[in-house]
Write a protein that holds these residues in place. Structure first.
Motif, PDB file in Angstrom:
ATOM      1  N   GLY A 249      36.698  28.954   9.183  1.00  0.00           N
ATOM      2  CA  GLY A 249      37.638  27.828   9.571  1.00  0.00           C
ATOM      3  C   GLY A 249      37.936  28.038  11.013  1.00  0.00           C
ATOM      4  N   GLY A 250      38.046  29.481  11.378  1.00  0.00           N
ATOM      5  CA  GLY A 250      38.272  29.415  12.932  1.00  0.00           C
ATOM      6  C   GLY A 250      37.377  29.107  13.860  1.00  0.00           C
ATOM      7  N   VAL A 251      35.998  29.378  13.379  1.00  0.00           N
ATOM      8  CA  VAL A 251      34.948  29.231  14.424  1.00  0.00           C
ATOM      9  C   VAL A 251      34.469  27.651  14.274  1.00  0.00           C
ATOM     10  CG1 VAL A 251      32.405  29.170  14.478  1.00  0.00           C
ATOM     11  CG2 VAL A 251      33.785  31.430  13.901  1.00  0.00           C
ATOM     12  N   THR A 252      35.049  26.801  13.274  1.00  0.00           N
ATOM     13  CA  THR A 252      34.729  25.384  13.131  1.00  0.00           C
ATOM     14  C   THR A 252      36.146  24.634  13.584  1.00  0.00           C
ATOM     15  OG1 THR A 252      35.333  25.541  10.807  1.00  0.00           O
ATOM     16  CG2 THR A 252      33.011  25.509  11.490  1.00  0.00           C
ATOM     17  N   ARG A 253      36.940  25.418  13.918  1.00  0.00           N
ATOM     18  CA  ARG A 253      38.433  24.859  14.401  1.00  0.00           C
ATOM     19  C   ARG A 253      39.149  24.005  13.353  1.00  0.00           C
ATOM     20  NH1 ARG A 253      39.092  19.720  17.856  1.00  0.00           N
ATOM     21  NH2 ARG A 253      41.332  19.772  18.483  1.00  0.00           N
ATOM     22  N   VAL A 254      38.957  24.676  12.165  1.00  0.00           N
ATOM     23  CA  VAL A 254      39.825  24.313  10.992  1.00  0.00           C
ATOM     24  C   VAL A 254      41.329  24.843  11.225  1.00  0.00           C
ATOM     25  CG1 VAL A 254      40.200  24.277   8.586  1.00  0.00           C
ATOM     26  CG2 VAL A 254      37.919  23.658   9.574  1.00  0.00           C
ATOM     27  N   ILE A 255      41.263  25.986  11.552  1.00  0.00           N
ATOM     28  CA  ILE A 255      42.588  26.670  11.799  1.00  0.00           C
ATOM     29  C   ILE A 255      42.346  27.570  13.314  1.00  0.00           C
ATOM     30  CG2 ILE A 255      42.849  26.988   9.252  1.00  0.00           C
ATOM     31  CD1 ILE A 255      41.832  29.905   9.553  1.00  0.00           C
ATOM     32  N   PRO A 256      43.261  28.030  13.734  1.00  0.00           N
ATOM     33  CA  PRO A 256      43.144  29.015  15.023  1.00  0.00           C
ATOM     34  C   PRO A 256      42.355  30.135  14.743  1.00  0.00           C
ATOM     35  CG  PRO A 256      45.403  28.456  14.586  1.00  0.00           C
ATOM     36  CD  PRO A 256      44.736  28.059  13.702  1.00  0.00           C
ATOM     37  N   LEU A 257      41.407  30.662  15.678  1.00  0.00           N
ATOM     38  CA  LEU A 257      40.958  31.886  15.457  1.00  0.00           C
ATOM     39  C   LEU A 257      41.703  33.065  15.153  1.00  0.00           C
ATOM     40  CD1 LEU A 257      38.468  31.737  18.649  1.00  0.00           C
ATOM     41  CD2 LEU A 257      37.750  31.549  16.316  1.00  0.00           C
ATOM     42  N   THR A 258      41.236  34.033  14.280  1.00  0.00           N
ATOM     43  CA  THR A 258      41.922  35.088  13.952  1.00  0.00           C
ATOM     44  C   THR A 258      41.446  36.622  14.339  1.00  0.00           C
ATOM     45  OG1 THR A 258      40.972  35.299  11.934  1.00  0.00           O
ATOM     46  CG2 THR A 258      42.965  33.869  12.030  1.00  0.00           C
ATOM     47  N   GLY A 259      40.126  36.713  14.549  1.00  0.00           N
ATOM     48  CA  GLY A 259      39.423  37.851  14.940  1.00  0.00           C
ATOM     49  C   GLY A 259      38.893  38.577  13.901  1.00  0.00           C
ATOM     50  N   LEU A 260      39.006  38.039  12.608  1.00  0.00           N
ATOM     51  CA  LEU A 260      38.344  38.911  11.534  1.00  0.00           C
ATOM     52  C   LEU A 260      36.702  38.633  11.527  1.00  0.00           C
ATOM     53  CD1 LEU A 260      40.423  37.698   8.382  1.00  0.00           C
ATOM     54  CD2 LEU A 260      40.248  40.017   9.283  1.00  0.00           C
ATOM     55  N   THR A 261      36.024  39.460  10.846  1.00  0.00           N
ATOM     56  CA  THR A 261      34.640  39.589  11.066  1.00  0.00           C
ATOM     57  C   THR A 261      34.080  39.027   9.692  1.00  0.00           C
ATOM     58  OG1 THR A 261      34.574  41.770   9.755  1.00  0.00           O
ATOM     59  CG2 THR A 261      34.481  41.620  12.164  1.00  0.00           C
ATOM     60  N   THR A 262      32.923  38.204   9.848  1.00  0.00           N
ATOM     61  CA  THR A 262      32.140  37.640   8.611  1.00  0.00           C
ATOM     62  C   THR A 262      31.732  38.678   7.846  1.00  0.00           C
ATOM     63  OG1 THR A 262      31.644  36.012  10.262  1.00  0.00           O
ATOM     64  CG2 THR A 262      30.678  35.643   8.061  1.00  0.00           C
ATOM     65  N   PRO A 263      32.088  38.717   6.528  1.00  0.00           N
ATOM     66  CA  PRO A 263      31.526  39.673   5.823  1.00  0.00           C
ATOM     67  C   PRO A 263      29.936  39.799   5.542  1.00  0.00           C
ATOM     68  CG  PRO A 263      33.269  38.679   4.615  1.00  0.00           C
ATOM     69  CD  PRO A 263      33.005  37.861   5.855  1.00  0.00           C
ATOM     70  N   PHE A 264      29.289  41.182   5.676  1.00  0.00           N
ATOM     71  CA  PHE A 264      27.973  41.395   5.646  1.00  0.00           C
ATOM     72  C   PHE A 264      27.208  40.766   7.025  1.00  0.00           C
ATOM     73  CE2 PHE A 264      29.255  41.401   0.944  1.00  0.00           C
ATOM     74  CZ  PHE A 264      29.115  42.653   1.005  1.00  0.00           C
ATOM     75  N   LEU A 265      27.662  39.639   7.466  1.00  0.00           N
ATOM     76  CA  LEU A 265      26.541  39.328   8.470  1.00  0.00           C
ATOM     77  C   LEU A 265      27.028  39.713   9.867  1.00  0.00           C
ATOM     78  CD1 LEU A 265      26.655  35.399   7.613  1.00  0.00           C
ATOM     79  CD2 LEU A 265      24.943  36.935   7.190  1.00  0.00           C
ATOM     80  N   ALA A 266      28.233  39.745  10.054  1.00  0.00           N
ATOM     81  CA  ALA A 266      28.538  40.192  11.576  1.00  0.00           C
ATOM     82  C   ALA A 266      28.487  41.468  11.971  1.00  0.00           C
ATOM     83  CB  ALA A 266      30.099  40.045  11.695  1.00  0.00           C
ATOM     84  N   ALA A 267      28.152  41.983  13.339  1.00  0.00           N
ATOM     85  CA  ALA A 267      28.058  43.415  13.720  1.00  0.00           C
ATOM     86  C   ALA A 267      29.195  44.196  13.641  1.00  0.00           C
ATOM     87  CB  ALA A 267      27.474  43.310  14.936  1.00  0.00           C
ATOM     88  N   GLY A 268      28.896  45.277  12.850  1.00  0.00           N
ATOM     89  CA  GLY A 268      30.420  46.053  12.918  1.00  0.00           C
ATOM     90  C   GLY A 268      30.050  47.060  11.585  1.00  0.00           C
ATOM     91  N   GLY A 269      30.308  48.548  11.773  1.00  0.00           N
ATOM     92  CA  GLY A 269      30.142  49.383  10.866  1.00  0.00           C
ATOM     93  C   GLY A 269      31.048  49.534   9.598  1.00  0.00           C
ATOM     94  N   SER A 270      32.274  49.432  10.297  1.00  0.00           N
ATOM     95  CA  SER A 270      33.510  49.650   9.407  1.00  0.00           C
ATOM     96  C   SER A 270      33.470  48.288   8.349  1.00  0.00           C
ATOM     97  CB  SER A 270      34.670  49.614  10.109  1.00  0.00           C
ATOM     98  OG  SER A 270      34.955  48.805  11.054  1.00  0.00           O
ATOM     99  N   SER A 271      33.350  47.157   8.838  1.00  0.00           N
ATOM    100  CA  SER A 271      33.311  45.886   8.117  1.00  0.00           C
ATOM    101  C   SER A 271      32.162  46.193   6.762  1.00  0.00           C
ATOM    102  CB  SER A 271      33.004  44.710   8.784  1.00  0.00           C
ATOM    103  OG  SER A 271      33.044  43.666   8.084  1.00  0.00           O
TER     104      SER A 271
END
Length: 458
Positions: free
Chosen positions: A393-415
């Motif tokens: 929703g944030g990337v497509t401008r449905v809601i404001p950006l929040t900074g969460l990561t996309t599960p399984f897809l986005a780079a990030g070890g903790s996620s």
């Protein structure tokens, strides 16, 4: 009353194996396609990459055959294909950034993926029954709160891009809120199982809507204040929204009272308006949401939208677009990267995979035989659904950006670690839910234990 049967349902591990082969094949096809488009030849490490990736998921499959034969057959293949596609896109962005010798984010993501799957497998050995988690209800609550507050420590805490949500351990960074999310969901499930009868009682009515008693408003107010604290002190809108949203959703499922949803939405709107008045960081995100082309502000959202627009219906093709023009294209905006190169059709396919993952989690919740398992599976599935909605929703401008990561897809070890643990717990609960009563372990509630004894004496 639970129906007692001696018939054995199909484990469907064979179905899972076929889906895993298809998932690994799809990932390798995407990996080869990137190399052909960008380098004009097949990658030299295609077979080693495929063998390594296949061995990891095959090991998980074999552990499920041994430790959780009746687990849901769809969860592991879906997580595998999402994780694999994320690796492909991160590798593609590494090449675009000039890193074609294997030293970039893709290698780190592959290492984190292997570690995450190993942790998910280990969970089946240390957690033979999900109901054992109830023994540590308040321990998990305390650990979750400590993890949420760790980024505020003066030595460990790190402020990155305006958000104080990271801790630094030497050259490594970790986002503790990802693990805290799971611990707090376990606490919520255990707490609501114990108190749902009291929370279901009706007090006064307002406009025909039954409201809870005033004395029972404490839990939701505490959750609201805790989420505001995360927002105020860490400037982390995403975690604050996820934390409070999951609690309200689980509260509604436990009590079946719509009034909790109304109260939760009201408190959420009050919190958002307060944050808008107090924090410039939050106001800038609202301004970009209203107009991503506002002069003097970041053009990240505008570039992501233009990239997806250039992809159109079927996309430019993997490796043929320019998602690298968008900042954080491999993490915060990886959905925009897929939208540009796979188009609307490919992006809808990815969203459908997430929808299936959430649906299987909710199906597990419906089938669970104990109240704790039902609420735990519901909370974990809803956390994935809410996180996907907030990110996309944030990337497509449905809601404001929040900074969460996309599960399984986005780079990030903790996620990655957190999401694979979520899948592992859902697999454990689904195994208990589908397993015949005469094969269930002895650590059941009194009613189910009696049912098992009745089956064994017939």
């Amino acid at each position: 009353m639970t129906a007692i049967t001696t018939e054995h349902p199909r484990t469907r591990r064979g179905t899972e194996l076929i889906l895993l082969v298809l998932a690994v094949g799809l990932v390798l096809l995407a990996y080869a396609d990137v190399a052909l488009v960008m380098d004009g030849r097949l990658p030299t490490d295609l077979l080693p990459m495929g063998a390594g990736f296949g061995v990891i998921v095959l090991a998980f499959h074999l552990v499920l055959r041994w430790k959780a034969a009746y687990a849901d057959p769809m969860l592991l293949p879906i997580a595998t294909v999402l994780n694999g596609l994320g690796l492909v896109m991160i590798h593609r962005l590494d090449i675009a950034a000039g890193d074609d010798i294997g030293q970039g984010a893709a290698v780190r993501q592959l290492m984190w993926s292997a570690l995450a799957v190993i942790m998910a497998i280990a969970l089946f050995f240390v957690l033979p029954d999900h109901r054992r988690l109830r023994r540590y209800t308040f321990t998990f609550a305390l650990a979750g709160i400590v993890l949420l507050m760790m980024p505020l420590l003066p030595v460990l805490g790190k402020n990155i891009n305006g958000n104080r949500i990271w801790i630094g351990l030497g050259p490594f960074s970790f986002q503790p809120s990802e693990i805290a999310k799971i611990l707090l969901i376990v606490f919520f499930a255990s707490y609501l199982v114990q108190t749902r009868d009291a929370l279901s009682l009706v007090g006064k009515r307002f406009l025909g809507l039954p409201l809870p008693r005033a004395r029972d408003l404490g839990p939701i107010l505490v959750a609201w204040l805790a989420s505001l604290a995360v927002l105020v002190f860490e400037s982390d809108l995403g975690t604050s929204l996820l934390f409070f949203g999951v609690f309200v959703g689980m509260l509604y499922v436990a009590t079946e009272r719509r009034s909790w949803i109304v109260i939760g939405l009201g408190l959420f709107l009050v919190g958002c308006y307060t944050a808008y008045l107090l924090f410039a960081h939050f106001r800038s995100r609202v301004v970009l949401w209203q107009d991503p082309f506002t002069p003097g502000y970041s053009d990240q959202l505008a570039k992501g939208l233009m990239g997806m627009a250039s992809g159109g219906l079927f996309g430019t093709g993997l490796g043929a677009g320019h998602p690298e023009f968008t900042y954080f294209a491999n993490s915060d905006f990886i959905i925009a990267s897929f939208g540009e190169e796979l188009g609307l059709v490919g992006l809808m396919a990815i969203i459908l995979l997430y929808a299936l993952l959430v649906e299987r989690g909710l199906r597990t919740a419906l089938a669970a035989r104990d109240g704790f398992g039902k609420l735990l599976a519901t909370g974990l599935a809803f956390s994935l659904a809410l996180q996907c909605f907030v990110v996309i929703g944030g990337v497509t401008r449905v809601i404001p950006l929040t900074g969460l990561t996309t599960p399984f897809l986005a780079a990030g070890g903790s996620s990655l670690l957190a999401n694979w643990v979520v899948v592992s717990i859902l697999l454990r609960i689904s195994d208990q839910a589908r397993r015949p009563l005469n094969e269930t372990p002895p650590s059941l509630g009194s009613d189910e234990t009696q049912a098992v004894k009745m089956v064994k004496t017939r």
